[in-house]
Design a protein around this motif. Structure first.
Motif, PDB file in Angstrom:
ATOM      1  N   ASP A  61       1.096  -1.110   0.456  1.00 28.16           N
ATOM      2  CA  ASP A  61       0.340  -0.224  -0.296  1.00 28.16           C
ATOM      3  C   ASP A  61       1.132   1.083   0.437  1.00 28.16           C
ATOM      4  O   ASP A  61       0.298   2.522   0.323  1.00 28.16           O
ATOM      5  N   GLY A  62       2.211   1.616   0.073  1.00 30.68           N
ATOM      6  CA  GLY A  62       3.207   2.453  -0.046  1.00 30.68           C
ATOM      7  C   GLY A  62       3.541   2.445   1.431  1.00 30.68           C
ATOM      8  O   GLY A  62       4.092   4.072   1.322  1.00 30.68           O
ATOM      9  N   ARG A  63       2.960   2.407   2.572  1.00 32.27           N
ATOM     10  CA  ARG A  63       3.130   2.476   3.820  1.00 32.27           C
ATOM     11  C   ARG A  63       4.676   2.430   4.048  1.00 32.27           C
ATOM     12  O   ARG A  63       4.863   1.052   4.104  1.00 32.27           O
ATOM     13  N   HIS A  64       5.411   2.564   4.970  1.00 30.17           N
ATOM     14  CA  HIS A  64       6.971   2.374   5.570  1.00 30.17           C
ATOM     15  C   HIS A  64       6.286   2.149   6.283  1.00 30.17           C
ATOM     16  O   HIS A  64       5.371   1.293   7.295  1.00 30.17           O
ATOM     17  N   ALA A  65       6.902  -0.221   6.163  1.00 25.19           N
ATOM     18  CA  ALA A  65       7.064  -0.884   7.294  1.00 25.19           C
ATOM     19  C   ALA A  65       8.077  -0.917   7.872  1.00 25.19           C
ATOM     20  O   ALA A  65       7.998  -0.717   9.338  1.00 25.19           O
ATOM     21  N   ARG A  66       9.370  -0.789   7.724  1.00 20.30           N
ATOM     22  CA  ARG A  66      10.383  -0.693   9.101  1.00 20.30           C
ATOM     23  C   ARG A  66      11.448  -0.260   7.945  1.00 20.30           C
ATOM     24  O   ARG A  66      12.150  -0.111   6.521  1.00 20.30           O
ATOM     25  N   THR A  67      12.247  -0.105   9.224  1.00 20.99           N
ATOM     26  CA  THR A  67      14.215   0.553   8.162  1.00 20.99           C
ATOM     27  C   THR A  67      15.048  -0.428   8.735  1.00 20.99           C
ATOM     28  O   THR A  67      14.967  -0.453   9.851  1.00 20.99           O
ATOM     29  N   ILE A  68      16.208  -1.380   7.955  1.00 27.67           N
ATOM     30  CA  ILE A  68      16.524  -2.022   8.457  1.00 27.67           C
ATOM     31  C   ILE A  68      18.136  -1.466   8.255  1.00 27.67           C
ATOM     32  O   ILE A  68      18.731  -1.369   7.954  1.00 27.67           O
ATOM     33  N   GLY A  69      18.616  -1.870   9.707  1.00 25.32           N
ATOM     34  CA  GLY A  69      20.369  -1.447  10.132  1.00 25.32           C
ATOM     35  C   GLY A  69      20.029  -0.543  10.120  1.00 25.32           C
ATOM     36  O   GLY A  69      18.843   0.612  10.746  1.00 25.32           O
ATOM     37  N   ARG A  70      21.165   0.523  10.273  1.00 26.61           N
ATOM     38  CA  ARG A  70      21.340   2.113  10.218  1.00 26.61           C
ATOM     39  C   ARG A  70      22.810   2.380  10.151  1.00 26.61           C
ATOM     40  O   ARG A  70      23.311   1.728   9.786  1.00 26.61           O
ATOM     41  N   ALA A  71      22.932   3.746  10.099  1.00 24.60           N
ATOM     42  CA  ALA A  71      24.097   3.932   9.491  1.00 24.60           C
ATOM     43  C   ALA A  71      25.551   3.777  10.460  1.00 24.60           C
ATOM     44  O   ALA A  71      25.319   3.916  11.557  1.00 24.60           O
ATOM     45  N   GLY A  72      26.644   3.371   9.988  1.00 21.99           N
ATOM     46  CA  GLY A  72      27.763   3.166  10.835  1.00 21.99           C
ATOM     47  C   GLY A  72      28.744   1.830  10.032  1.00 21.99           C
ATOM     48  O   GLY A  72      28.125   1.974   8.865  1.00 21.99           O
ATOM     49  N   LYS A  73      29.732   1.540  11.174  1.00 23.01           N
ATOM     50  CA  LYS A  73      30.828   0.597  10.342  1.00 23.01           C
ATOM     51  C   LYS A  73      30.815  -1.027  11.230  1.00 23.01           C
ATOM     52  O   LYS A  73      31.183  -1.627  11.340  1.00 23.01           O
ATOM     53  N   GLY A  74      29.895  -1.111  12.591  1.00 23.37           N
ATOM     54  CA  GLY A  74      29.075  -1.719  13.441  1.00 23.37           C
ATOM     55  C   GLY A  74      28.916  -3.299  12.695  1.00 23.37           C
ATOM     56  O   GLY A  74      27.800  -3.271  11.425  1.00 23.37           O
ATOM     57  N   PRO A  75      27.870  -4.884  13.394  1.00 21.62           N
ATOM     58  CA  PRO A  75      27.817  -5.445  12.611  1.00 21.62           C
ATOM     59  C   PRO A  75      26.187  -5.090  12.311  1.00 21.62           C
ATOM     60  O   PRO A  75      25.149  -4.950  12.766  1.00 21.62           O
ATOM     61  N   GLY A  76      25.503  -5.306  11.194  1.00 24.25           N
ATOM     62  CA  GLY A  76      24.169  -4.619  10.937  1.00 24.25           C
ATOM     63  C   GLY A  76      24.372  -3.357  10.541  1.00 24.25           C
ATOM     64  O   GLY A  76      23.194  -3.264  10.163  1.00 24.25           O
ATOM     65  N   GLU A  77      25.341  -2.283  10.319  1.00 27.54           N
ATOM     66  CA  GLU A  77      24.993  -1.037  10.402  1.00 27.54           C
ATOM     67  C   GLU A  77      25.908  -1.137   8.713  1.00 27.54           C
ATOM     68  O   GLU A  77      26.371  -1.802   7.802  1.00 27.54           O
ATOM     69  N   ILE A  78      25.386  -0.425   8.016  1.00 28.88           N
ATOM     70  CA  ILE A  78      25.316   0.061   6.988  1.00 28.88           C
ATOM     71  C   ILE A  78      25.559   1.837   6.207  1.00 28.88           C
ATOM     72  O   ILE A  78      25.257   2.768   6.368  1.00 28.88           O
ATOM     73  N   GLU A  79      27.066   2.351   5.573  1.00 24.67           N
ATOM     74  CA  GLU A  79      27.823   2.514   4.939  1.00 24.67           C
ATOM     75  C   GLU A  79      27.586   3.974   3.858  1.00 24.67           C
ATOM     76  O   GLU A  79      26.926   4.565   3.344  1.00 24.67           O
ATOM     77  N   SER A  80      26.860   2.220   2.966  1.00 18.63           N
ATOM     78  CA  SER A  80      26.868   2.480   1.624  1.00 18.63           C
ATOM     79  C   SER A  80      26.407   1.200   0.784  1.00 18.63           C
ATOM     80  O   SER A  80      26.048   0.095   1.343  1.00 18.63           O
ATOM     81  N   ALA A  81      26.101   1.329  -0.205  1.00 15.70           N
ATOM     82  CA  ALA A  81      25.402   0.707  -0.983  1.00 15.70           C
ATOM     83  C   ALA A  81      25.940  -0.107  -2.484  1.00 15.70           C
ATOM     84  O   ALA A  81      25.388   0.864  -3.837  1.00 15.70           O
ATOM     85  N   ASN A  82      26.607  -0.742  -3.022  1.00 16.25           N
ATOM     86  CA  ASN A  82      27.267  -1.152  -4.601  1.00 16.25           C
ATOM     87  C   ASN A  82      25.691  -1.385  -5.257  1.00 16.25           C
ATOM     88  O   ASN A  82      25.693  -2.023  -5.808  1.00 16.25           O
ATOM     89  N   GLY A  83      25.147  -2.627  -4.355  1.00 16.86           N
ATOM     90  CA  GLY A  83      24.168  -3.395  -4.515  1.00 16.86           C
ATOM     91  C   GLY A  83      23.267  -3.873  -3.877  1.00 16.86           C
ATOM     92  O   GLY A  83      23.774  -4.440  -2.593  1.00 16.86           O
TER      93      GLY A  83
END
Length: 439
Positions: free
Chosen positions: A113-135
């Protein structure tokens, strides 16, 4: 809040030109079942061990219509609905979609329906954190793989968005859309093979590396298993290049509208095109498959040619002020501009179109030497083929659709990025009519 907007089709489905006379009347014709298009014929022939699938139809045959169902994105509102820089979309099960916003460093799931369900991870360098996405890619069981170039790793989340594991990946390469599912427990990373140092980068060979995830129950750690060389390689001697006077800076780009070989991984196999003809080679287990069409070549207009020359000259002279144009732009466009494979194994070929002149927005920059504005653009049009090579139809997209962020679901719906009238990015889902099939 996001809005679900059913809209009437603006263009009635058009059936194309009359059927082209069969040149190979003795060969079998694929009927295509309930999804067959009445103005299309498919001829199959064998050349050595290769099956050649030839579509006999004019360029306007098999047109399909897009009907907008959902649009996500607002100029002002909650963070989950205001996008900064959308860099990847991945369709999920049940018509959900995964959106990576590189500016916000946020990986979000939106429902059907286009509604936000959840955000995965967060910005950072620890386990499960993300800084960028090559794909980003999704396996059959729903696990999500994010190639984080900044953190030099592939981070894997469960279908519910929980951190699962990570595999270390050599750093130094950054490119969008470079991950796909290799099989039920492995990802393919599209990347240069061999040395990554500056001296050899332009002479590299491209391909994919297989990243196998940990065994069931975590019996073994994830690891890079092997490499597969791309079936076609770009002739880098044909690139336009500029080197700064001190030798430290280097810029390279392809010649506009040149017949550049194309290839892409997807659905566990590779597809390629030599670039100078309408031909798609499917590289997978079993007999090779080749898809061909014979369509008129699209001429390059004088405006397109001069605009590309001006833009490249401006870019190159920022590296080398003495750089001057030293190549010729072809008179016609390559038949195929880009390739991708969706989760159902269908092959999508972006086809060249006649350019349209338009008036760009005035530059917002105060730079006394701003980049030249392009005043010509091409409509975004894709031809779609079933995994067995049968032509499923041609899909024209609304003006402004970002061609590099068009993602089909395994059914007959498509997610894409389409800015609104104010230039604000929206994530849009369309339904294809008649249904696309072929999955």
């Amino acid at each position: 809040m996001p809005r679900a907007v059913p809209v009437a089709a603006t263009n009635a489905l058009r059936r194309g030109a009359p059927l082209i006379a069969l040149l190979f009347a003795a060969l079998p014709i694929a009927c295509g079942g309930e999804d067959a298009l009445p103005d299309i014929a498919t001829v199959r022939e064998t050349l050595g061990d290769t099956t050649i699938v030839r579509t006999l139809a004019g360029p306007d045959a098999g047109l399909r219509t897009l009907i907008e169902e959902v649009a996500i994105g607002e100029l002002e509102g909650a963070d989950e609905y205001t996008f900064g820089s959308i860099e990847e979309l991945v369709p999920l099960a049940d018509e959900r979609v995964l959106v990576w916003d590189g500016q916000a460093t946020a990986l979000r799931i939106y429902g059907a329906d286009g509604r936000h369900a959840r955000t995965i991870g967060r910005a950072g360098k620890g386990p499960g954190e993300i800084e960028s996405a090559n794909g980003i890619a999704v396996l059959a069981d729903g696990r999500i793989g994010v190639w984080d170039g900044q953190n030099a790793r592939l981070t894997v989340f469960t279908a519910d968005g929980e951190y699962a594991e990570e595999v270390r990946i050599p750093g130094g390469f950054f490119s969008l859309g470079s991950v796909s599912a290799a099989d039920s427990n492995a990802f393919w990373l599209r990347m240069p093979l061999g040395a990554m140092d500056a001296a050899s980068f332009m002479d590299r060979k491209d391909g994919v590396r297989t990243v196998r995830l940990a065994g069931e129950g975590g019996a073994s750690p994830g690891a890079i298993e092997d490499s597969i060389l791309a079936p076609v390689q770009r002739d880098r001697s044909q690139l336009l290049q500029a080197t700064s006077p001190d030798g430290r800076g280097r810029t390279a780009t392809g010649i506009p509208f040149s017949a550049t070989p194309l290839w892409t991984p997807g659905a566990g196999y590779l597809v390629s095109s030599p670039g100078g003809e309408y031909r798609i080679d499917v590289h997978r287990a079993g007999a090779p498959l080749r898809i061909v069409r014979e369509l008129p070549l699209i001429p390059v207009t004088d405006g397109e040619r001069s605009g590309q020359q001006a833009g490249i000259t401006w870019t190159m002279q920022r590296t080398d002020p003495a750089w001057s144009w030293n190549a010729s732009i072809p008179a016609t466009k390559p038949p195929i501009r880009a390739l991708q494979v969706d989760g159902a194994g269908r092959i999508w070929a972006q086809v060249s179109q006649s350019g349209e002149e338009f008036t760009p927005d005035p530059p917002a920059s105060t730079n006394p030497n701003p980049a030249p504005k392009l005043t010509w653009r091409e409509p975004v049009v894709f031809d779609v083929f079933a995994p067995d090579g049968e032509f499923l139809g041609r899909i024209p997209f609304p003006r402004g659709t970002r061609s590099g962020l068009i993602r089909a679901t395994t059914g007959s719906r498509i997610w894409a990025v389409l800015p609104d009238s104010f230039g604000v990015d929206r994530v849009v889902r369309w339904r294809v009519e008649p249904a696309l099939g072929g999955g």
